[in-house]
Design an enzyme around this catalytic site. Structure first.
Site, PDB file in Angstrom:
ATOM      1  N   CYS A  65       0.806  -1.223   0.000  1.00 49.37           N
ATOM      2  CA  CYS A  65       0.000   0.000   0.000  1.00 49.37           C
ATOM      3  C   CYS A  65       0.838   1.273   0.000  1.00 49.37           C
ATOM      4  CB  CYS A  65      -0.944   0.012   1.197  1.00 49.37           C
ATOM      5  SG  CYS A  65      -2.136  -1.319   1.125  1.00 49.37           S
ATOM      6  N   HIS A 113     -12.898  11.115  -6.192  1.00 50.73           N
ATOM      7  CA  HIS A 113     -11.946  11.281  -7.293  1.00 50.73           C
ATOM      8  C   HIS A 113     -10.796  12.218  -6.934  1.00 50.73           C
ATOM      9  CE1 HIS A 113     -14.961   9.058  -9.426  1.00 50.73           C
ATOM     10  NE2 HIS A 113     -14.128   8.912 -10.433  1.00 50.73           N
ATOM     11  N   GLU A 136     -13.185  -0.177   2.654  1.00 48.93           N
ATOM     12  CA  GLU A 136     -12.295  -0.114   1.482  1.00 48.93           C
ATOM     13  C   GLU A 136     -12.726  -1.250   0.579  1.00 48.93           C
ATOM     14  OE1 GLU A 136      -8.172  -0.417   2.471  1.00 48.93           O
ATOM     15  OE2 GLU A 136      -8.006   1.664   3.082  1.00 48.93           O
TER      16      GLU A 136
END
Ligand SMILES: [Zn+2]
Length: 160
Positions: free
Chosen positions: A26, A68, A144
């Site tokens: 990650c 976004h 997530e």
């Protein structure tokens, strides 16, 4: 009694990118679809626990702020950043990035983990909305992707 709102089904979700420096995988820039789930705990008054229109609107506002975007922690504990000429310079370890400021959301967390996001959402909602006395607590979960996430509970009213 518990009221539940599943953001995956009612459109409380956003897509965003992040990185988590200490993690082997990650630490690379990547993204998720995030979904928000809420639980409101209390006892009904006149047969209603809570009209969740307001809370949904508030959660949706936060989702829109993050949607976004690249999410960067405000705290510089793990990720350094500074803003200059409408650009944000981000670094950790031997990695250095430059992004347009307009593509980034800086949020008051230490790291952009589901745990920290859940805390951020809960604090903001609890701070903005005046819940009636019969609402005893709220829990907000940030997933997530569907099926994995972190939940944060805040007691309200008398339980505070
Ligand atoms: Zn991730």
């Amino acid at each position: 009694m518990l009221l539940e709102i599943d953001g995956w089904k009612v459109g409380l979700k956003f897509s965003a990118s992040h990185f988590i420096p200490s993690h082997y995988k990650c630490s690379r820039l990547h993204g998720h679809d995030y979904g928000i789930r809420l639980r409101i705990l209390g006892e009904p008054k006149d047969c209603i626990l809570y009209d969740f229109v307001e809370v949904k609107k508030e959660v949706r506002n936060i989702c829109e702020e993050l949607d976004h975007k690249l999410l960067i922690p405000q705290s510089k504990k793990y990720i350094k950043h500074h803003i200059k000429d409408e650009r944000i310079y981000v670094s950790f370890g031997d990695k250095h990035y430059v992004f347009p400021k307009s593509d980034v959301a800086i949020i008051p967390v230490n790291l952009v983990t589901a745990e920290e996001l859940a805390r951020y959402f809960t604090k903001r909602i609890a701070g903005r909305i005046k819940f009636p006395k019969n609402v005893k607590g709220i829990e907000i979960c940030v997933d997530e992707g569907p099926g994995q996430g972190a939940c944060n509970y805040i007691p309200l009213g008398d339980e505070k």
